[in-house]
Design an enzyme around this catalytic site. Structure first.
Site, PDB file in Angstrom:
ATOM      1  N   ASN A 143       0.870  -1.183   0.000  1.00 58.59           N
ATOM      2  CA  ASN A 143       0.000   0.000   0.000  1.00 58.59           C
ATOM      3  C   ASN A 143       0.902   1.225   0.000  1.00 58.59           C
ATOM      4  OD1 ASN A 143       0.672   0.825   2.758  1.00 58.59           O
ATOM      5  ND2 ASN A 143      -0.451  -1.051   3.332  1.00 58.59           N
TER       6      ASN A 143
ATOM      7  N   GLY B  35      -2.458  -9.694   3.477  1.00 53.55           N
ATOM      8  CA  GLY B  35      -2.193 -10.400   2.214  1.00 53.55           C
ATOM      9  C   GLY B  35      -0.719 -10.691   1.998  1.00 53.55           C
ATOM     10  N   VAL B  36      -0.318 -10.538   0.723  1.00 55.46           N
ATOM     11  CA  VAL B  36       1.072 -10.866   0.386  1.00 55.46           C
ATOM     12  C   VAL B  36       2.038  -9.864   1.040  1.00 55.46           C
ATOM     13  CG1 VAL B  36       1.196  -9.525  -1.777  1.00 55.46           C
ATOM     14  CG2 VAL B  36       2.525 -11.613  -1.557  1.00 55.46           C
ATOM     15  N   ASP B  37       1.574  -8.651   1.255  1.00 55.78           N
ATOM     16  CA  ASP B  37       2.392  -7.618   1.926  1.00 55.78           C
ATOM     17  C   ASP B  37       2.767  -8.089   3.330  1.00 55.78           C
ATOM     18  OD1 ASP B  37       1.772  -4.032   2.505  1.00 55.78           O
ATOM     19  OD2 ASP B  37       3.610  -5.236   2.453  1.00 55.78           O
TER      20      ASP B  37
ATOM     21  N   GLY C 224      -6.353  -9.108  -4.717  1.00 55.20           N
ATOM     22  CA  GLY C 224      -6.835  -9.552  -3.393  1.00 55.20           C
ATOM     23  C   GLY C 224      -7.676  -8.469  -2.755  1.00 55.20           C
TER      24      GLY C 224
END
Ligand code: APR
Length: 334
Positions: free
Chosen positions: A23, A31-33, A118
């Site tokens: 972000n 999520g993937v972050d 996502g």
């Protein structure tokens, strides 16, 4: 294979760079972050704090810390509203800017998640199409191996219509081994006719050619090797070697091996990848496969899906790979 679609956890990928769907704060999230920050450890967040955030569609690079990947490229995808607020252009920019950064950093292998698909709500099949289009366009100009990492099968699907269409085609054509054998042996005999037929097609415009010359060329072509037919077809299509192998999603090293050894026997997916790249007809594809020691079989879903695309004149190898992946088949290319 320059572009591969794989199912994996991107934090496990041992590549030069993984891309993070971040972000704008770059200070982590879900999520993937979240997965990448957890796997990389506190050092990643500390470096991200120094970057001053990132605009949507832009990308910034950091170290990989505890990840197997050397670098993390953080990019911020668009939040999907309705597709009419420039979301596609921003998503394309995420891939383009990330690839450019990776290139500048000298990365040879890069792994992407499906950005924005996502939390940010980008429809998965459209997000995949954007990823494939931008990455394959980049790979026509640059040497790099790029992975599109699909985290979970449920998160991955080709458009329902295409999936149903192919599933019906498989049902209509897929036969089990023994009943197919007779058809197979007939097909093995028939292609020789078909290939002469295609020689006919190849030479129908050379009316003035004498019967002996014409026959002579036909005999030569029946005896030509896979590699010789491949090079002949590249010349006939008026394309360069690089255009052919890049469109086939084959790396340069493998192509030069085939080019330098007229008796080289490629794998079946590689032979088919070249037939697709050269946009051969079904008969010519079977002829090329036979020269590599293979045949399209009705008792093999992979072959039937290939036949589905060739018979519809769709030679987009990345769309074909999406379909092969959706049906759990191996992908085309090296
Ligand atoms: N490996 C690979 N892909 C993954 C992983 C993983 N470990 N975890 C999730 N994904 C996939 C999801 O299945 C999805 O297809 O990554 C894709 C992107 O999903 P998100 O992580 O939700 O990213 P995005 O949709 O771009 O939303 C970004 O979510 O996590 C927050 O901080 C992030 O605010 C930002 C927003």
């Amino acid at each position: 294979m320059p572009l591969e679609i794989v199912r994996n956890d991107i934090t496990k990928m041992k590549v030069d760079a993984i891309v993070n769907a971040a972000n704008r704060s770059l200070l982590g999230g879900g999520g993937v972050d979240g997965a990448i920050h957890r796997a990389a450890g506190a050092g990643l967040l500390a470096e991200c704090r120094t970057l001053g955030g990132c605009k949507t569609g832009e990308a910034k690079i950091t170290g990989g810390y505890n990840l197997p990947a050397k670098h993390v490229i953080h990019t911020v995808g668009p939040i999907y509203e309705d597709g009419k607020h420039g979301e596609k252009a921003l998503l394309e920019s995420c891939y383009r800017k990330s690839l450019t950064l990776a290139k500048e950093q000298g990365c040879e292998t890069v792994a992407f998640p499906l950005i924005s698909s996502g939390v940010y709500g980008y429809p998965k099949d459209q997000a995949l199409k954007v990823a494939i289009d931008v990455i394959s366009g980049f790979l026509l100009e640059h040497e790099m191996t790029v992975y599109i990492v699909i985290f979970d099968k449920a998160a991955y699907r080709i458009s329902e219509k295409l999936f149903t269409d192919i599933a019906e085609y498989i049902d209509d054509n897929y036969v089990n081994e023994h009943t197919d054998y007779r058809r197979e042996s007939i097909r093995m005999r028939a292609p020789r006719q078909a290939s002469i037929g295609s020689f006919e097609a190849d030479f129908c415009e050379c009316k003035e050619m004498s019967v002996e010359d014409d026959l002579d060329i036909r005999i030569k072509q029946i005896d030509e090797s896979f590699s010789q037919m491949l090079l002949r077809k590249i010349d006939e299509k008026g394309i360069t070697d690089a255009q052919c192998y890049k469109k086939a999603n084959i790396d340069r090293k493998l192509f030069s091996k085939i080019r330098s050894d007229i008796h080289y026997k490629p794998s079946k997916p590689t032979a088919i990848a070249f037939a697709i790249s050269l946009e051969l007809s079904l008969e010519e594809t079977e002829d090329m496969l036979r020269k590599a020691g293979f045949a399209l079989s009705r008792s093999n879903k992979f072959d039937i899906i290939i036949e589905y695309f060739i018979s519809r004149g769709n030679y987009n190898i990345f769309e074909i790979n999406e379909a092969l992946f959706a049906f759990d088949q191996s992908l085309l290319g090296a």
